[in-house]
Design an enzyme around this catalytic site. Sequence first.
Site, PDB file in Angstrom:
ATOM      1  N   ASP A 107     -35.434  28.051  -5.863  1.00  0.00           N
ATOM      2  CA  ASP A 107     -34.172  28.728  -5.849  1.00  0.00           C
ATOM      3  C   ASP A 107     -33.172  28.440  -7.132  1.00  0.00           C
ATOM      4  OD1 ASP A 107     -32.131  28.866  -3.461  1.00  0.00           O
ATOM      5  OD2 ASP A 107     -31.269  27.125  -4.522  1.00  0.00           O
ATOM      6  N   ARG A 108     -32.150  27.460  -7.184  1.00  0.00           N
ATOM      7  CA  ARG A 108     -31.394  27.532  -8.544  1.00  0.00           C
ATOM      8  C   ARG A 108     -32.116  27.144  -9.653  1.00  0.00           C
ATOM      9  NH1 ARG A 108     -27.744  30.770  -7.184  1.00  0.00           N
ATOM     10  NH2 ARG A 108     -26.548  30.137  -8.926  1.00  0.00           N
ATOM     11  N   ARG A 111     -34.097  29.914 -10.956  1.00  0.00           N
ATOM     12  CA  ARG A 111     -32.889  30.684 -12.149  1.00  0.00           C
ATOM     13  C   ARG A 111     -33.002  30.130 -13.147  1.00  0.00           C
ATOM     14  NH1 ARG A 111     -31.764  34.556  -8.263  1.00  0.00           N
ATOM     15  NH2 ARG A 111     -31.998  33.857  -6.273  1.00  0.00           N
ATOM     16  N   HIS A 152     -22.908  31.892   1.010  1.00  0.00           N
ATOM     17  CA  HIS A 152     -22.638  30.852   0.183  1.00  0.00           C
ATOM     18  C   HIS A 152     -22.707  31.389  -1.283  1.00  0.00           C
ATOM     19  CE1 HIS A 152     -27.147  30.887   0.273  1.00  0.00           C
ATOM     20  NE2 HIS A 152     -27.031  30.117  -0.904  1.00  0.00           N
ATOM     21  N   TRP A 153     -23.187  32.577  -1.638  1.00  0.00           N
ATOM     22  CA  TRP A 153     -23.263  33.076  -2.901  1.00  0.00           C
ATOM     23  C   TRP A 153     -21.992  33.588  -3.152  1.00  0.00           C
ATOM     24  CZ3 TRP A 153     -27.149  36.463  -5.814  1.00  0.00           C
ATOM     25  CH2 TRP A 153     -28.639  35.533  -5.922  1.00  0.00           C
ATOM     26  N   TYR A 214     -22.847  28.373  -9.363  1.00  0.00           N
ATOM     27  CA  TYR A 214     -22.730  29.533  -8.604  1.00  0.00           C
ATOM     28  C   TYR A 214     -21.707  30.880  -9.470  1.00  0.00           C
ATOM     29  CZ  TYR A 214     -25.792  28.625  -4.891  1.00  0.00           C
ATOM     30  OH  TYR A 214     -26.893  28.269  -4.094  1.00  0.00           O
ATOM     31  N   HIS A 275     -37.360  29.451   3.582  1.00  0.00           N
ATOM     32  CA  HIS A 275     -36.949  29.388   2.333  1.00  0.00           C
ATOM     33  C   HIS A 275     -37.318  27.878   1.632  1.00  0.00           C
ATOM     34  CE1 HIS A 275     -33.992  29.449  -1.140  1.00  0.00           C
ATOM     35  NE2 HIS A 275     -33.469  28.344  -0.822  1.00  0.00           N
TER      36      HIS A 275
END
Length: 294
Positions: A107-108, A111, A152-153, A214, A275
Amino acid sequence: MTTLFDLPLQRIDVGDGMHIAARVAGEGPPLLLLHGHPQTHVIWHRLWPALTQCFTCVAADLRGYGDSGKPAAAPDHAAHSKRVMAQDMVNLMRALGHERFDVLAHDRGARVAHRLGLDHAERVGRMMLLDIAPTLDMYQGTTRAFAQAYWHWFWLIQPAPMPETMIGHDPVFYVRAVMGGRPGGLAIFDPRALAEYERCAALPGLAVGICEDYRASATLDLEHDRADRVAGRKLTCPIHVLWGARGAVGRNFDVLALWNAVADVVDGAALDAAHYLAEEVPDAVTARALDFFV
């Protein structure tokens, strides 16, 4: 057997007044493990026994999350850019004596790993990324179905202090709503892990860290990604990508095609999950990790 929860938490200085919280154990080549939103490094607890048999594992909290440092917001969101977060991890691993390492990230954190592999290619051997497609492609390919699943993005990037205030009003509710709203609900999470996510969600600065993460992804990070593509810069280390067959990423994007466009060596597959792969199907993720990294 010592579990991830039992290990002492280290707070390691990574420069510029920032510390990164991490737990370290195991023997063998170094493996950096990075979590996603709205979680902490304890997402790896079900993989930890097997991975620490083969690797020196460093499970870290991203800046703004968990027990790591939480910088103030900035108008350009630069303190929470993936470029800065990636530098944190280079400095963390160097402080622990590791100049080169592999990365397993969700996930984050995945990235951050993507940016780490671009900005510090000489540091990374291999990367395994869980349930993401490249950020730029996900924004450019947004559909109604994706926006509804990943609401949420678009909510977290709204101007301060609206989302921060709402998260801060009831951070435990926020964690449970976000994580429990995906297939499988909250039942997939170990109570000890869920308790950690809830504890950390209530820490001062956490809401700011999440929102700024974000906001950076929707602004400065996209600028960096576009610049890489214009320059023809790709990930050069081998990449193994896993995603949930029942998750929004797999349903809305051609994951392998998108990664093949930005990396030289890519393979991967969908798993029978949504997820939170490391907590939903830990045996499958462990098997894939051992096959890829060993």
